[in-house]
Design a protein around this motif. Structure first.
Motif, PDB file in Angstrom:
ATOM      1  N   GLN A 116       0.890  -0.996  -0.005  1.00  0.00           N
ATOM      2  CA  GLN A 116       0.094  -0.068  -0.014  1.00  0.00           C
ATOM      3  C   GLN A 116       1.030   1.443   0.083  1.00  0.00           C
ATOM      4  O   GLN A 116       0.323   2.223  -0.246  1.00  0.00           O
ATOM      5  N   SER A 117       1.903   1.238   0.373  1.00  0.00           N
ATOM      6  CA  SER A 117       2.980   2.334   0.445  1.00  0.00           C
ATOM      7  C   SER A 117       4.126   2.196  -0.399  1.00  0.00           C
ATOM      8  O   SER A 117       5.274   2.470  -0.348  1.00  0.00           O
ATOM      9  N   SER A 118       3.998   1.363  -1.708  1.00  0.00           N
ATOM     10  CA  SER A 118       4.997   1.123  -2.296  1.00  0.00           C
ATOM     11  C   SER A 118       5.825   2.172  -3.087  1.00  0.00           C
ATOM     12  O   SER A 118       6.736   2.046  -3.626  1.00  0.00           O
ATOM     13  N   PHE A 119       5.130   3.450  -3.092  1.00  0.00           N
ATOM     14  CA  PHE A 119       5.754   4.775  -3.806  1.00  0.00           C
ATOM     15  C   PHE A 119       6.358   5.553  -2.821  1.00  0.00           C
ATOM     16  O   PHE A 119       6.458   6.781  -2.790  1.00  0.00           O
ATOM     17  N   MET A 120       6.553   5.060  -1.388  1.00  0.00           N
ATOM     18  CA  MET A 120       7.351   5.641  -0.336  1.00  0.00           C
ATOM     19  C   MET A 120       8.573   4.981  -0.074  1.00  0.00           C
ATOM     20  O   MET A 120       8.692   3.863   0.476  1.00  0.00           O
ATOM     21  N   THR A 121       9.457   6.036   0.215  1.00  0.00           N
ATOM     22  CA  THR A 121      10.812   5.673   0.932  1.00  0.00           C
ATOM     23  C   THR A 121      11.573   6.851   1.296  1.00  0.00           C
ATOM     24  O   THR A 121      11.204   8.021   0.736  1.00  0.00           O
ATOM     25  N   GLY A 122      12.260   6.645   2.296  1.00  0.00           N
ATOM     26  CA  GLY A 122      12.788   7.917   3.116  1.00  0.00           C
ATOM     27  C   GLY A 122      11.755   8.894   3.564  1.00  0.00           C
ATOM     28  O   GLY A 122      12.484  10.099   4.051  1.00  0.00           O
ATOM     29  N   ALA A 123      10.737   8.425   3.787  1.00  0.00           N
ATOM     30  CA  ALA A 123       9.642   9.506   4.537  1.00  0.00           C
ATOM     31  C   ALA A 123       9.334   9.286   5.774  1.00  0.00           C
ATOM     32  O   ALA A 123       9.754   8.058   6.471  1.00  0.00           O
TER      33      ALA A 123
END
Length: 248
Positions: free
Chosen positions: A230-237
């Protein structure tokens, strides 16, 4: 189909509070969850509440040999790791004039060193596309009297999350930080003397725009989001789950 069906997860500090609630939630979503805690009795009790989808490994995240034992247990299962929630840590009150070298070193060893070497030891086990979730704190973004060492250690976690996200993106591994506000846990209550726990909780609730403190299950839901596709386009956040404490 559950969100983490067939996945393998690790939750450090998984015997109580946010860690236990998260381990229970990840297991309910289909993951096999490894949990850690400092004593075998507490690990066994936590595993019993989670059920068949859990394996407990007693150990201290500040001890290299214990982390090696944990990595060996996960390796022997033969499926690698898809989720790491580096949750173990803690802190105690100390003003600047009360600070000691021992307290500062202990706080950073637990919160920073423990997190660094937990993630480092798990790196060879992380599957492509794995999610690493770090435990931050709203204390890192505000001046909280008597909580300087703890706040500084959590600010370091935020910085490490950014760096690791950049370092691991080539392996398609995402690294994000969940940032709870005040949550009703044994760790929070333990900051107050016996008989004064409710006063501390009420004082914390008064600082939250929503007028209450959070519950461990609410943080577990946020960790599940960061752990899943569900959070596949999130990193470093940073994902704040704080009742508006640092937002309003």
């Amino acid at each position: 189909m559950t969100q983490l069906s067939g996945k393998t997860a690790l939750v450090t500090g998984g015997t109580s509070g946010i860690g236990l609630a998260t381990a229970q939630r990840l297991a309910a979503e289909g993951a096999h969850v490894f949990i850690t805690g400092r004593t075998q009795d507490r690990v066994d009790a936590a595993v019993a509440t989670i059920g068949d989808g859990a394996t407990g490994v007693a150990g201290d995240i500040t001890e290299s040999a214990d982390l090696d034992q944990l990595a060996d247990a996960i390796r022997q299962r033969g499926r690698g790791l898809d989720v790491v929630f580096a949750n173990a840590g803690g802190g105690e009150f100390a003003t600047l004039d009360e600070e000691t070298p021992e307290h500062l070193a202990d706080t950073f060893n637990r919160n920073v060193g423990g997190t660094v070497f937990t993630v480092q030891k798990m790196l060879p086990l992380l599957n492509e596309g794995a999610s690493v979730v770090l435990a931050g704190s709203t204390a890192a973004s505000a001046g909280v009297p008597s909580f300087g060492a703890y706040a500084a250690s959590k600010a370091a976690i935020r910085s490490l999350g950014r760096t690791w996200a950049a370092e691991l993106v080539g392996r398609k591994i995402r690294v994000n930080t969940v940032v709870p506000g005040p949550v009703e846990t044994p760790g929070l209550k333990g900051l107050a003397p016996d008989g004064e726990h409710q006063g501390l909780l009420d004082a914390q609730a008064a600082t939250v725009p929503m007028g209450r403190i959070g519950q461990p299950d609410e943080i577990a839901s946020a960790v599940l989001f960061l752990a899943s596709d569900q959070s596949s386009f999130m990193t470093g956040a940073e994902l704040f789950v704080d009742g508006g404490s640092r937002q309003v």
